[in-house]
Design a protein around this motif. Structure first.
Motif, PDB file in Angstrom:
ATOM      1  N   GLN A 178       0.826  -1.206   0.000  1.00 56.91           N
ATOM      2  CA  GLN A 178       0.000   0.000   0.000  1.00 56.91           C
ATOM      3  C   GLN A 178       0.865   1.263   0.000  1.00 56.91           C
ATOM      4  O   GLN A 178       0.591   2.218  -0.731  1.00 56.91           O
ATOM      5  CB  GLN A 178      -0.923  -0.004   1.216  1.00 56.91           C
ATOM      6  N   SER A 181       2.769   1.685  -3.332  1.00 56.54           N
ATOM      7  CA  SER A 181       1.833   1.984  -4.421  1.00 56.54           C
ATOM      8  C   SER A 181       1.451   3.458  -4.436  1.00 56.54           C
ATOM      9  O   SER A 181       1.128   4.009  -5.489  1.00 56.54           O
ATOM     10  CB  SER A 181       0.569   1.122  -4.296  1.00 56.54           C
ATOM     11  N   ALA A 182       1.483   4.092  -3.255  1.00 61.46           N
ATOM     12  CA  ALA A 182       1.142   5.511  -3.185  1.00 61.46           C
ATOM     13  C   ALA A 182       2.213   6.394  -3.809  1.00 61.46           C
ATOM     14  O   ALA A 182       1.938   7.551  -4.168  1.00 61.46           O
ATOM     15  CB  ALA A 182       0.918   5.919  -1.732  1.00 61.46           C
ATOM     16  N   PRO A 186      -0.426   4.980 -10.855  1.00 61.57           N
ATOM     17  CA  PRO A 186      -1.413   3.886 -10.853  1.00 61.57           C
ATOM     18  C   PRO A 186      -1.260   2.950 -12.049  1.00 61.57           C
ATOM     19  O   PRO A 186      -1.472   1.736 -11.909  1.00 61.57           O
ATOM     20  CB  PRO A 186      -2.753   4.634 -10.896  1.00 61.57           C
ATOM     21  N   VAL A 233      -6.013  -5.692  -5.597  1.00 60.48           N
ATOM     22  CA  VAL A 233      -6.287  -4.266  -5.842  1.00 60.48           C
ATOM     23  C   VAL A 233      -7.208  -3.712  -4.754  1.00 60.48           C
ATOM     24  O   VAL A 233      -6.984  -2.617  -4.217  1.00 60.48           O
ATOM     25  CB  VAL A 233      -6.911  -4.067  -7.239  1.00 60.48           C
ATOM     26  N   ILE A 234      -8.247  -4.479  -4.420  1.00 62.05           N
ATOM     27  CA  ILE A 234      -9.158  -4.050  -3.358  1.00 62.05           C
ATOM     28  C   ILE A 234      -8.410  -3.958  -2.030  1.00 62.05           C
ATOM     29  O   ILE A 234      -8.608  -3.014  -1.249  1.00 62.05           O
ATOM     30  CB  ILE A 234     -10.337  -5.035  -3.250  1.00 62.05           C
ATOM     31  N   THR A 235      -7.535  -4.923  -1.770  1.00 63.06           N
ATOM     32  CA  THR A 235      -6.767  -4.920  -0.518  1.00 63.06           C
ATOM     33  C   THR A 235      -5.880  -3.687  -0.422  1.00 63.06           C
ATOM     34  O   THR A 235      -5.712  -3.109   0.660  1.00 63.06           O
ATOM     35  CB  THR A 235      -5.909  -6.187  -0.428  1.00 63.06           C
ATOM     36  N   VAL A 236      -5.298  -3.271  -1.540  1.00 62.60           N
ATOM     37  CA  VAL A 236      -4.443  -2.080  -1.547  1.00 62.60           C
ATOM     38  C   VAL A 236      -5.254  -0.827  -1.230  1.00 62.60           C
ATOM     39  O   VAL A 236      -4.773   0.097  -0.563  1.00 62.60           O
ATOM     40  CB  VAL A 236      -3.740  -1.940  -2.911  1.00 62.60           C
ATOM     41  N   LEU A 237      -6.503  -0.814  -1.673  1.00 60.18           N
ATOM     42  CA  LEU A 237      -7.321   0.391  -1.545  1.00 60.18           C
ATOM     43  C   LEU A 237      -8.092   0.466  -0.237  1.00 60.18           C
ATOM     44  O   LEU A 237      -8.481   1.570   0.176  1.00 60.18           O
ATOM     45  CB  LEU A 237      -8.312   0.477  -2.712  1.00 60.18           C
ATOM     46  N   ILE A 238      -8.341  -0.683   0.414  1.00 62.58           N
ATOM     47  CA  ILE A 238      -9.199  -0.657   1.598  1.00 62.58           C
ATOM     48  C   ILE A 238      -8.453  -0.122   2.808  1.00 62.58           C
ATOM     49  O   ILE A 238      -7.234   0.043   2.805  1.00 62.58           O
ATOM     50  CB  ILE A 238      -9.759  -2.063   1.906  1.00 62.58           C
ATOM     51  N   GLU A 239      -9.222   0.111   3.866  1.00 63.32           N
ATOM     52  CA  GLU A 239      -8.681   0.627   5.120  1.00 63.32           C
ATOM     53  C   GLU A 239      -7.897  -0.458   5.846  1.00 63.32           C
ATOM     54  O   GLU A 239      -8.310  -1.621   5.868  1.00 63.32           O
ATOM     55  CB  GLU A 239      -9.832   1.103   5.998  1.00 63.32           C
ATOM     56  N   ARG A 240      -6.773  -0.095   6.434  1.00 60.56           N
ATOM     57  CA  ARG A 240      -5.996  -1.031   7.238  1.00 60.56           C
ATOM     58  C   ARG A 240      -6.635  -1.144   8.617  1.00 60.56           C
ATOM     59  O   ARG A 240      -6.977  -0.139   9.231  1.00 60.56           O
ATOM     60  CB  ARG A 240      -4.548  -0.564   7.359  1.00 60.56           C
TER      61      ARG A 240
END
Length: 286
Positions: A178, A181-182, A186, A233-240
């Motif tokens: 995460q 990736s920031a 993208p 992809v969803i895991t990268v974008l979701i809240e930790r």
């Protein structure tokens, strides 16, 4: 370190328990070390550079070859070569995970890793992304039975990799993915995921799903890996939501886990207590 067996099953199962036992012993030591280093900004910043330097000696970035051909169609990107299914790979990367914890502490102390640490160079970010992405791809491929000739030892190792026993390994890999990736475009992240998960065929405009004896297994693998890639992809974008890597308390983690469990099915109080205590949590239910 494992490599996918293609033609025959491995003659002897590897011993996987010792490494996880060592990992469980290292987890509290690593957390204490990160907590101590985070009390001093200069010490924390220097420790990130020291860990990066140690990683550079073990895995020199200059030996990392770059993919020159398009990933799919006309989309090109400077992506490191080497598919997880064709190269030796390991889910035991303690130094990389220590660096992940240190970078998490940097953010809590207001230190910008791209300005004050070794991550100021884009090549270092790409190299570290490759280090944390490979175990995640390995997990996905093993769960889709793509490594079935490597025996049950590898399956047991991966099951423990993302279970509550050693979930710090998985969460630190996800956090580092995460974070890095920031700092990258993208387009690069998506093309890298497509290449690593071997999902380019599914994204091609001329892809046709045909059920024949020759293509059935390959099509099933492509579909499963596409699902795993989209899940990543969803895991990268979701809240930790883990107290080791995010700004949440253990009680908040427990509440979220409790909500997820009750959403799936009805539980008796004794069943909830039994299931939650197995995860080494403590919470006041009164």
């Amino acid at each position: 370190i494992v490599k996918r067996e293609v033609f025959m099953h491995i003659p002897m199962e590897n011993d996987w328990k010792e490494m996880f036992y060592i990992q469980r012993l290292l987890q509290p030591i690593s957390s204490c070390l990160i907590g101590w280093l985070s009390k001093d900004r200069t010490l924390l910043r220097d420790s990130v550079d020291v860990v990066c330097e140690a990683l550079f000696k073990l895995h020199p970035p200059d030996k990392m070859k770059v993919l020159e051909k398009p990933v799919f169609q006309n989309y090109t990107c400077n992506i490191p070569t080497g598919l997880v299914s064709t190269i030796p790979v390991s889910c035991h990367i303690p130094l990389t995970r220590l660096l992940s914890g240190l970078l998490s502490a940097c953010h809590s102390q207001g230190i910008n890793p791209t300005a004050d640490t070794c991550l100021r160079e884009e090549g270092t970010v790409i190299w570290l992304l490759e280090r944390c992405l490979r175990p995640l791809v390995l997990k996905s491929q093993v769960l889709t039975s793509y490594w079935k000739r490597n025996g049950m030892s590898l399956s047991n190792m991966i099951n423990n990799y993302h279970s509550f026993i050693c979930n710090e390994m998985y969460y630190r890999d996800v956090y580092l993915l995460q974070l890095l990736s920031a700092y990258l475009p993208p387009k690069y992240i998506l093309l890298n995921l497509i290449q690593k998960f071997e999902a380019a065929k599914w994204f091609a405009s001329d892809y046709k799903h045909t059920e024949t004896s020759d293509t059935m297994d390959r099509n099933l693998f492509v579909q499963n890996m596409c699902e795993e890639m989209l899940g990543t992809v969803i895991t990268v974008l979701i809240e930790r939501n883990n107290s080791d890597i995010a700004d949440v308390t253990q009680e908040e983690v427990m509440k979220q886990k409790l909500i997820n469990m009750l959403f799936l099915k009805d539980w008796k109080h004794s069943q909830l207590m039994n299931a939650l205590t197995k995860g080494n949590f403590s919470f006041d239910f009164s």
